[in-house]
Design a protein around this motif. Structure first.
Motif, PDB file in Angstrom:
ATOM      1  N   ILE A   8      -5.742  -1.364   7.692  1.00  0.00           N
ATOM      2  CA  ILE A   8      -4.281  -1.202   7.652  1.00  0.00           C
ATOM      3  C   ILE A   8      -3.677  -2.150   6.626  1.00  0.00           C
ATOM      4  N   CYS A   9      -4.121  -3.406   6.622  1.00  0.00           N
ATOM      5  CA  CYS A   9      -3.604  -4.378   5.655  1.00  0.00           C
ATOM      6  C   CYS A   9      -3.940  -3.969   4.222  1.00  0.00           C
ATOM      7  N   ALA A  10      -5.157  -3.444   4.026  1.00  0.00           N
ATOM      8  CA  ALA A  10      -5.549  -3.008   2.682  1.00  0.00           C
ATOM      9  C   ALA A  10      -4.697  -1.834   2.226  1.00  0.00           C
ATOM     10  N   GLY A 113      -5.057   9.738  -3.928  1.00  0.00           N
ATOM     11  CA  GLY A 113      -4.771   8.859  -2.792  1.00  0.00           C
ATOM     12  C   GLY A 113      -5.976   8.663  -1.890  1.00  0.00           C
ATOM     13  N   GLY A 114      -6.733   9.744  -1.629  1.00  0.00           N
ATOM     14  CA  GLY A 114      -7.931   9.598  -0.802  1.00  0.00           C
ATOM     15  C   GLY A 114      -9.008   8.754  -1.461  1.00  0.00           C
ATOM     16  N   LEU A 119     -11.838   3.487  -1.696  1.00  0.00           N
ATOM     17  CA  LEU A 119     -12.268   2.265  -2.385  1.00  0.00           C
ATOM     18  C   LEU A 119     -11.780   1.015  -1.667  1.00  0.00           C
ATOM     19  N   LEU A 120     -10.603   1.098  -1.037  1.00  0.00           N
ATOM     20  CA  LEU A 120     -10.067  -0.075  -0.341  1.00  0.00           C
ATOM     21  C   LEU A 120     -10.661  -0.253   1.053  1.00  0.00           C
ATOM     22  N   GLU A 126     -18.611  -1.074   6.555  1.00  0.00           N
ATOM     23  CA  GLU A 126     -19.833  -0.379   6.154  1.00  0.00           C
ATOM     24  C   GLU A 126     -20.572   0.202   7.352  1.00  0.00           C
ATOM     25  N   SER A 127     -20.438  -0.410   8.519  1.00  0.00           N
ATOM     26  CA  SER A 127     -21.195   0.037   9.691  1.00  0.00           C
ATOM     27  C   SER A 127     -20.600   1.278  10.351  1.00  0.00           C
TER      28      SER A 127
END
Length: 308
Positions: A8-10, A113-114, A119-120, A126-127
């Motif tokens: 969310i922050c990213a 946008g996707g 990327l962000l 990763e898990s």
């Protein structure tokens, strides 16, 4: 929980960064448009902005790939949906854009946008790849649907503006008719003096008359283009008066009085709905603090000292 908060922050960081970049690039154009709107009461596209857009599309490489994308979308875009989207674009005030170009812009915005969201978000989780995929797909869907939501809001705003301009517009037309000017000349004169969406629609009707359409046909197509019940009722009265040969000056003057009366009735209706709309905010946000302030000290005293 922490990876979700990081996502969310990213995403918020990406939105704010993108807004700051656009604000920095188009700062001068925004300032010019604000001043034009403030002093002249309307937004005009500056020549520098038009020049930038023309230069971007005149680039051979960009133009080539843009045409390829338009052709690919046109092959898969159903004609029925094209007509619906063309109508929505016109009703929102973007009649100079085609439905195929708008659909291509939708696809480019959603894919970009996707991809940026992936990327962000991907490095921080990763898990949990399935959750990341669902979140990216949701973002792609939101970016794809947002232009349609924007068009719907612009359409509603444009209809309200047309309803608001009708009384003054037809009042000026009535004055010119009483002065001896013909109907087409009066409408053309008012359109040149009073810019806005209503003037744009009547200019298009006048162009159709110059190209060979009759007045009745042009006004009928104008009635079909504008999805406002009040405007359609007014245009139906004008078409019937023109067909029966009734004096247009008297008809438009009576229509202007009826339009103003309808606006007064709409204002009274909104005023009567206001207490009902205020009830929910009062119950949720005003009454609880009042109860806490008034009854709170007594409850605390009862808890500490007891009823005795």
């Amino acid at each position: 929980m922490i990876p979700f908060l990081f996502m969310i922050c990213a995403l918020l960081f990406f939105v704010l960064l993108f807004s700051a970049i656009l604000n920095t690039i188009y700062r001068k154009e925004i300032a010019v448009e604000y001043r034009v709107e403030h002093y002249f009461g309307k937004k005009e596209e500056s020549s520098s902005k038009k020049r930038k857009r023309t230069n971007l599309l005149s680039n051979p490489l960009v133009h080539k790939y843009w045409q390829i994308g338009v052709e690919q979308v046109n092959r898969t875009f159903a004609k029925k949906n094209q007509k619906k989207l063309d109508l929505l674009l016109h009703e929102a005030g973007y009649g100079n854009r085609s439905a195929v170009e708008f659909r291509l812009m939708q696809l480019l915005i959603s894919i970009t946008g996707g991809f940026l969201a992936f990327l962000l978000i991907a490095p921080g989780s990763e898990s949990n790849s399935s959750f990341v995929l669902l979140l990216v797909l949701a973002i792609v869907f939101l970016f794809y649907r947002y232009p349609l939501f924007y068009l719907a809001k612009k359409k509603t705003k444009r209809i309200k503006q047309i309803d608001k301009e009708m009384s003054d517009f037809f009042d000026m037309v009535s004055l010119l008719l009483e002065a001896g000017v013909g109907l087409e000349g009066a409408i053309s004169n008012v359109c040149s003096r009073k810019p806005g969406p209503l003037s744009e629609e009547f200019k298009q009707a006048l162009d159709e008359m110059r190209r060979g359409k009759s007045r009745r046909e042009a006004f009928h197509s104008l009635k079909q283009r504008v999805p406002s019940e009040r405007f359609q009722g007014v245009m139906m009265s004008i078409i019937q008066a023109d067909h029966l040969g009734i004096g247009m000056s008297k008809v438009i003057k009576n229509l202007t009085n009826r339009i103003r009366e309808q606006r007064r009735e709409a204002a009274r209706e909104l005023a009567m709905k206001a207490p009902v709309k205020m009830l929910i905010p009062m119950i949720l946000f005003i009454f609880p603090p009042l109860f806490i302030v008034i009854i709170g000290p007594m409850v605390v005293k009862i808890i500490v000292d007891g009823l005795g």
